[in-house]
Write an enzyme that holds these catalytic residues in place. Structure first.
Site, PDB file in Angstrom:
ATOM      1  CB  CYS A 196      -1.029  -0.008   1.822  1.00  0.00           C
ATOM      2  SG  CYS A 196      -1.716  -1.127   1.134  1.00  0.00           S
ATOM      3  CG  HIS A 200      -1.810   5.386  -1.464  1.00  0.00           C
ATOM      4  ND1 HIS A 200      -2.627   6.320  -1.353  1.00  0.00           N
ATOM      5  CD2 HIS A 200      -1.854   4.238  -2.064  1.00  0.00           C
ATOM      6  CE1 HIS A 200      -3.430   6.407  -2.653  1.00  0.00           C
ATOM      7  NE2 HIS A 200      -3.267   4.650  -2.985  1.00  0.00           N
ATOM      8  NE  ARG A 244      -9.861   3.832  -3.727  1.00  0.00           N
ATOM      9  CZ  ARG A 244      -9.282   2.754  -4.476  1.00  0.00           C
ATOM     10  NH1 ARG A 244      -9.369   1.573  -4.602  1.00  0.00           N
ATOM     11  NH2 ARG A 244      -8.583   3.373  -5.317  1.00  0.00           N
ATOM     12  CB  CYS A 248      -6.436  -1.113  -2.830  1.00  0.00           C
ATOM     13  SG  CYS A 248      -6.486   1.341  -2.613  1.00  0.00           S
TER      14      CYS A 248
END
Lengths: 287, 205
Positions: A196, A200, A244, A248
């Site tokens: 992730c 991010h 969501r 991802c």
């Protein structure tokens, strides 16, 4: 109410028209002779969408699903006559106001931390007689069906509109879940070596023209939460935060996380508790 | 090392038990065990992808900052695993390279087996001057060949970097496209041409 709904229907038709437009292949502005400035170059569709969203948020089609969810929450009865009035979202049986922004949290009756979506599905199975296996068959909306639990989630989320996120971090299991979630966030694997955090975990990055929030920071972590559940214009249905996270991981080139799994609860606990103190604006609109 | 420090500190404090329990708990291991339970094969995205390989494990354990000696050794291993084209030709067709650079497809559970993936290049890099929709996770590659020329050494560097970026920077954010089988030899050649061919718009004035 009738009149309000008709306004909403009109909005929904508009979104459908927009959806068609958005699906056209992106035509770019005439090519500049020199290299494009590395400054923010939002493409035309993005800019149009943002304007459109501002107008539409006054009469968000999400309210259609909110109304359906409210009806299920308040009126639907299970086989034993039970209802969602018995469902404890953490603030007492039947209390919906403010519950969404205070999950994930520890629930003593099940001895584990649950995120909002997981808790709501748990209650719908327990009190209303929904079958978990049926829900797992179609956990997310598509253009032919928005499942009931998605409408209930939308209703519950709307009851936290304009409230501050306040995910509890007191119970040892809440703290442990947060820490495991942080590890999942940083875990690189798969054929592309992505975590992730690859996208991010730092400031000021973009994929194509899409800004990437640094989800380690409270002020930006809210951006992963804001607007969910969201009404997707290209398709005309509601999508939740679990969807969501699922998408991802698809783009991260991971295998698929099971719906309502511990891993997603942990990740949502980390991300949501990081956004504590930020204001949630309620169900939103997504492209 | 940290555990040892805690033990020493512990001798002098009453909060000893709690601190030790905290130290012993391995959230990373718990997270991995959890993901192995929860993540399932879908389409071409098989469940085993959730297992980290040796390089990923080192980067994961050190927050992408491995000790220099380890990084150098593992980068050498990655370098030795790069397969260069047997015919020694490293530059393909820059036009095909541009198409590939545009495509963000490949390796997801919604991609089909056997369909060649894209290079995903514009997701992270500025490349050709005509494309304004580019990401900023990686550096700009505009004028890449103009600045470096296209000698055999530069070609070899570009091919190697696309094939396995980790041979040059162990915990780079860039995928190892050749190593992972995400791009074929001829696709990588086309991308090398996009970067280095004097005719490529990347190198226009």
């Amino acid at each position: 109410m009738k009149q309000r709904l008709s306004t909403l229907m009109a909005a929904a038709v508009m979104t459908a028209a927009f959806a068609v437009q958005a699906q056209q292949p992106m035509k770019k502005a005439p090519p500049p002779a020199k290299a494009a400035a590395p400054a923010k170059a939002k493409d035309g569709i993005t800019a149009e969408f943002e304007k459109f969203r501002e107008v539409l948020e006054e009469d968000n089609p999400a309210e259609l699903f909110e109304a359906k969810g409210e009806d299920i929450w308040k009126h639907k009865k299970g086989p034993d006559g039970a209802s969602m009035a018995q469902c404890d979202l953490g603030l007492g049986a039947g209390v919906v106001k403010g519950a969404y922004v205070q999950m994930p949290r520890y629930f003593a009756d099940v001895g584990q931390v649950m995120d909002a979506e997981r808790r709501i599905v748990h209650c719908m199975v327990k009190y209303l007689g929904y079958k978990e296996e049926d829900i797992r068959k179609q956990p997310f909306s598509n253009d032919s069906k928005t499942p009931d639990h998605v409408s209930v989630i939308t209703y519950v989320a709307a009851q936290s509109r304009n409230m501050k996120i306040a995910v509890p971090q007191k119970h040892p299991k809440e703290i442990e879940t947060f820490r495991i979630g942080r590890e999942i966030f940083d875990y690189r694997a798969g054929p592309y070596d992505f975590s992730c955090a690859t996208c991010h975990g730092s400031d000021g990055m973009r994929i194509r023209t899409q800004d990437l929030p640094n989800l380690r920071k409270p002020a930006e972590a809210i951006r992963a939460y804001q607007g969910w559940p969201g009404y997707r214009m290209t398709g005309g249905f509601m999508l939740t935060q679990q969807w969501r996270m699922n998408d991802c991981f698809r783009q991260q080139r991971f295998p698929e996380p099971a719906y309502l799994s511990d891993s997603i609860t942990a990740l949502l606990t980390y991300m949501t508790a990081t956004a504590n103190g930020q204001v949630y604006k309620g169900p939103g609109i997504k492209r | 090392m940290t555990a040892m420090k805690t033990t020493i500190l512990c001798a002098a404090t009453l909060a000893c038990g709690a601190a030790l329990a905290e130290e012993v708990r391995d959230y990373r291991a718990e997270a991995i065990a959890m993901m192995k339970r929860d993540f399932k094969t879908r389409g071409i995205a098989t469940a085993d992808r959730v297992h980290e390989d040796g390089l990923q494990a080192i980067c994961n354990r050190t927050s992408d900052h491995p000790p220099k000696a380890i990084a150098e050794r593992l980068e050498r291993d990655q370098m030795e695993s790069i397969k260069y084209p047997p015919d020694g030709k490293l530059m393909g067709d820059w036009k095909a390279g541009e198409k590939l650079a545009q495509s963000g497809r490949g390796m997801t559970w919604s991609d089909k087996a056997g369909v060649p993936g894209g290079g995903n290049c514009y997701n992270c890099h500025q490349i050709g001057p005509q494309e304004t929709s580019f990401g900023t996770i990686g550096p700009s590659l505009y004028q890449f060949g103009k600045l470096r020329g296209n000698t055999p050494d530069v070609q070899k560097y570009a091919y190697g970097k696309i094939y396995n970026a980790k041979a040059f920077n162990l915990c780079s954010a860039m995928p190892r496209f050749g190593h992972a089988g995400a791009l074929t030899e001829s696709q990588i050649k086309d991308l090398v041409a996009l970067l280095l061919d004097p005719q490529s718009p990347v190198n226009s004035k």
